[in-house]
Design a protein around this motif. Structure first.
Motif, PDB file in Angstrom:
ATOM      1  N   UNK A 275       0.823  -1.208   0.000  1.00  0.00           N
ATOM      2  CA  UNK A 275       0.000   0.000   0.000  1.00  0.00           C
ATOM      3  C   UNK A 275       0.861   1.263   0.000  1.00  0.00           C
ATOM      4  N   UNK A 276       1.940   1.259   0.782  1.00  0.00           N
ATOM      5  CA  UNK A 276       2.797   2.438   0.837  1.00  0.00           C
ATOM      6  C   UNK A 276       3.517   2.687  -0.489  1.00  0.00           C
ATOM      7  N   UNK A 277       3.671   1.651  -1.308  1.00  0.00           N
ATOM      8  CA  UNK A 277       4.329   1.813  -2.610  1.00  0.00           C
ATOM      9  C   UNK A 277       3.442   2.526  -3.627  1.00  0.00           C
ATOM     10  N   UNK A 278       2.230   2.856  -3.226  1.00  0.00           N
ATOM     11  CA  UNK A 278       1.290   3.522  -4.125  1.00  0.00           C
ATOM     12  C   UNK A 278       1.719   4.963  -4.422  1.00  0.00           C
ATOM     13  N   UNK A 279       1.458   5.440  -5.638  1.00  0.00           N
ATOM     14  CA  UNK A 279       1.728   6.862  -5.937  1.00  0.00           C
ATOM     15  C   UNK A 279       0.809   7.811  -5.184  1.00  0.00           C
ATOM     16  N   UNK A 280      -0.212   7.261  -4.520  1.00  0.00           N
ATOM     17  CA  UNK A 280      -1.169   8.073  -3.774  1.00  0.00           C
ATOM     18  C   UNK A 280      -0.740   8.301  -2.320  1.00  0.00           C
ATOM     19  N   UNK A 281       0.423   7.785  -1.925  1.00  0.00           N
ATOM     20  CA  UNK A 281       0.861   7.845  -0.528  1.00  0.00           C
ATOM     21  C   UNK A 281       1.333   9.245  -0.128  1.00  0.00           C
ATOM     22  N   UNK A 282       0.900   9.679   1.048  1.00  0.00           N
ATOM     23  CA  UNK A 282       1.431  10.906   1.647  1.00  0.00           C
ATOM     24  C   UNK A 282       2.806  10.549   2.211  1.00  0.00           C
ATOM     25  N   UNK A 283       3.851  11.142   1.635  1.00  0.00           N
ATOM     26  CA  UNK A 283       5.214  10.732   1.961  1.00  0.00           C
ATOM     27  C   UNK A 283       6.027  11.938   2.440  1.00  0.00           C
ATOM     28  N   UNK A 284       6.639  11.860   3.626  1.00  0.00           N
ATOM     29  CA  UNK A 284       7.425  12.999   4.110  1.00  0.00           C
ATOM     30  C   UNK A 284       8.724  13.151   3.328  1.00  0.00           C
ATOM     31  N   UNK A 285       9.275  14.350   3.354  1.00  0.00           N
ATOM     32  CA  UNK A 285      10.575  14.565   2.738  1.00  0.00           C
ATOM     33  C   UNK A 285      11.642  13.833   3.548  1.00  0.00           C
ATOM     34  N   UNK A 286      12.743  13.504   2.880  1.00  0.00           N
ATOM     35  CA  UNK A 286      13.793  12.730   3.532  1.00  0.00           C
ATOM     36  C   UNK A 286      14.354  13.430   4.766  1.00  0.00           C
ATOM     37  N   UNK A 287      14.397  14.768   4.737  1.00  0.00           N
ATOM     38  CA  UNK A 287      14.955  15.453   5.900  1.00  0.00           C
ATOM     39  C   UNK A 287      14.003  15.438   7.093  1.00  0.00           C
ATOM     40  N   UNK A 288      12.807  14.899   6.935  1.00  0.00           N
ATOM     41  CA  UNK A 288      11.906  14.694   8.065  1.00  0.00           C
ATOM     42  C   UNK A 288      12.010  13.262   8.588  1.00  0.00           C
ATOM     43  N   UNK A 289      12.810  12.435   7.923  1.00  0.00           N
ATOM     44  CA  UNK A 289      13.081  11.085   8.395  1.00  0.00           C
ATOM     45  C   UNK A 289      14.474  11.015   9.012  1.00  0.00           C
ATOM     46  N   UNK A 290      15.469  11.502   8.274  1.00  0.00           N
ATOM     47  CA  UNK A 290      16.828  11.633   8.795  1.00  0.00           C
ATOM     48  C   UNK A 290      17.356  12.997   8.396  1.00  0.00           C
ATOM     49  N   UNK A 291      17.690  13.819   9.369  1.00  0.00           N
ATOM     50  CA  UNK A 291      18.224  15.154   9.102  1.00  0.00           C
ATOM     51  C   UNK A 291      19.747  15.086   9.069  1.00  0.00           C
ATOM     52  N   UNK A 292      20.361  16.181   8.673  1.00  0.00           N
ATOM     53  CA  UNK A 292      21.826  16.248   8.629  1.00  0.00           C
ATOM     54  C   UNK A 292      22.349  16.803   9.944  1.00  0.00           C
ATOM     55  N   UNK A 293      23.324  16.135  10.496  1.00  0.00           N
ATOM     56  CA  UNK A 293      23.857  16.497  11.804  1.00  0.00           C
ATOM     57  C   UNK A 293      24.422  17.919  11.851  1.00  0.00           C
ATOM     58  N   UNK A 294      25.023  18.329  10.729  1.00  0.00           N
ATOM     59  CA  UNK A 294      25.692  19.637  10.708  1.00  0.00           C
ATOM     60  C   UNK A 294      24.720  20.776  10.460  1.00  0.00           C
ATOM     61  N   UNK A 295      23.866  20.628   9.444  1.00  0.00           N
ATOM     62  CA  UNK A 295      23.050  21.768   9.028  1.00  0.00           C
ATOM     63  C   UNK A 295      21.567  21.602   9.271  1.00  0.00           C
ATOM     64  N   UNK A 296      21.113  20.367   9.595  1.00  0.00           N
ATOM     65  CA  UNK A 296      19.695  20.153   9.831  1.00  0.00           C
ATOM     66  C   UNK A 296      18.896  19.977   8.565  1.00  0.00           C
ATOM     67  N   UNK A 297      19.537  19.918   7.414  1.00  0.00           N
ATOM     68  CA  UNK A 297      18.771  19.655   6.198  1.00  0.00           C
ATOM     69  C   UNK A 297      19.486  18.599   5.367  1.00  0.00           C
ATOM     70  N   UNK A 298      18.775  18.085   4.355  1.00  0.00           N
ATOM     71  CA  UNK A 298      19.274  16.948   3.610  1.00  0.00           C
ATOM     72  C   UNK A 298      20.405  17.324   2.652  1.00  0.00           C
ATOM     73  N   UNK A 299      20.677  18.611   2.456  1.00  0.00           N
ATOM     74  CA  UNK A 299      21.705  19.012   1.497  1.00  0.00           C
ATOM     75  C   UNK A 299      23.033  19.368   2.170  1.00  0.00           C
ATOM     76  N   UNK A 300      23.038  19.422   3.508  1.00  0.00           N
ATOM     77  CA  UNK A 300      24.259  19.815   4.189  1.00  0.00           C
ATOM     78  C   UNK A 300      25.259  18.683   4.284  1.00  0.00           C
TER      79      UNK A 300
END
Length: 365
Positions: A275-300
């Protein structure tokens, strides 16, 4: 006029929540009912009708008649109701009839390990035979019919409805009547309620209200009238609740469950991942699952660190990341970080990975 007539005439809009037990479905329904665009939240009319011996549409009609005494709906300003129902309480024929009249359908699921454990704890409070606490999981002594089959049937009904709704089932002439389908993990409601409810409200086309998280006003309209004896025990929790309860402990691992319950959880984990593999799934951004230790965002730069979702719901976090249609380098880093931090759930992670692999292989055929 009946509910179906009102929908056809544009006087009523309906959002249907289909769920498994203990998936935060009551909380979702009550939270959505705090939107200024929602007039009423109905709790399980099909389940209540089954126990009361009447037609479920009668219960919905009764509620609509009460609402019409408060205000007169028009096609420009229709009544909008939210109906919550357990997936196993609806036959496919009933769902097909109901879904055609619904503006939106939310498939609400939850990590089966957390869902099963929560389900068992509630039954213990009601005097049922269940696991007493996390350290005593193996004290669970259900009969197969009481535990394994009921746990599987809960998910089988929801999964069947998901496949029915996700496929183009209606005739071309009726295509416009297909509901807006949303797949939501209940633990997102608990770990990140504000973000999840804002995104869900947007998908539903309703306005977000701070009361969705900050404190609920009133009960779902039909609690007192329609659930007199059937649900007094578990409804007391909903009456006392003022908002979404955040997760406080990790769920058991598959190996901690008794054998028969473990087999059910494994089967349900496959359905959950599908069910989660559906294109209809409400999916959080990656930085809401694992953040970056240095900058707090997924690009740091720096080592990824878990957020509230990954820290308290690791299987949920892993499944939502693994089932995304596009997985880049950052996704693989997050999956690796979850596996490293929570090795006790490797069996669950392996099942999720196998479902994702099988789905990709099927798409290539």
């Amino acid at each position: 006029m009946t509910f179906y007539d009102d929908v056809e005439n544009g006087l009523v809009k309906a959002t249907l929540i289909l769920a498994v037990p203990r998936s935060v479905s009551t909380a979702l329904g009550r939270a959505l009912s705090q939107s200024p665009d929602i007039d009423s939240f109905l709790m399980q009319p099909f389940g209540a009708a089954m126990h009361e011996g009447i037609e479920p549409i009668q219960l919905i009609d009764q509620e609509l008649e009460a609402l019409k005494k408060v205000r007169r709906p028009t096609p420009e300003d229709p009544i909008h109701i939210v109906i919550k129902e357990m997936g196993y309480e609806l036959e496919t024929e009933d769902l097909a009839e109901l879904a055609r009249r619904c503006e939106n359908v939310i498939i609400l699921c939850r990590d089966p390990l957390a869902q099963t454990y929560s389900h068992a704890k509630v039954y213990e409070k009601l005097g049922g035979r269940t696991l007493a606490d996390k350290s005593g999981l193996h004290r669970l002594r259900y009969s197969l019919g009481d535990a394994e089959q009921s746990l599987v049937s809960q998910w089988r009904g929801l999964t069947s409805h998901f496949h029915f709704l996700a496929a183009p089932n209606l005739d071309a002439a009726d295509a416009k009547k297909e509901p807006n389908l949303i797949v939501l993990d209940g633990d997102l409601m608990r770990a990140m309620p504000e973000n999840t409810l804002k995104r869900t409200a947007k998908k539903l086309g309703i306005r977000y209200s701070n009361r969705m998280v900050g404190g609920w006003h009133g009960l779902s309209t039909n609690e007192a009238e329609l659930f007199s004896t059937y649900s007094d025990a578990y409804m007391s929790t909903a009456r006392e609740s003022k908002g979404v309860i955040k997760p406080q402990e990790l769920p058991p691992t598959l190996s901690e469950f008794p054998h028969e319950i473990r087999l059910s959880a494994q089967a349900n984990l496959i359905n959950y991942t599908t069910m989660l593999a559906s294109p209809h799934t409400v999916r959080p951004k990656l930085n809401r699952i694992f953040a970056d230790e240095a900058s707090g965002d997924e690009k740091g730069s720096g080592s990824p660190v878990p957020t509230a979702l990954a820290d308290t719901c690791p299987v949920t976090a892993y499944a939502l990341t693994a089932t995304a249609s596009k997985r880049g380098k950052r996704s693989e880093e997050v999956l690796q970080a979850i596996r490293k931090k929570f090795p006790q759930y490797n069996e669950s992670f392996g099942i999720i990975d196998s479902v994702v692999f099988a789905k990709k292989a099927q798409l290539k055929l």
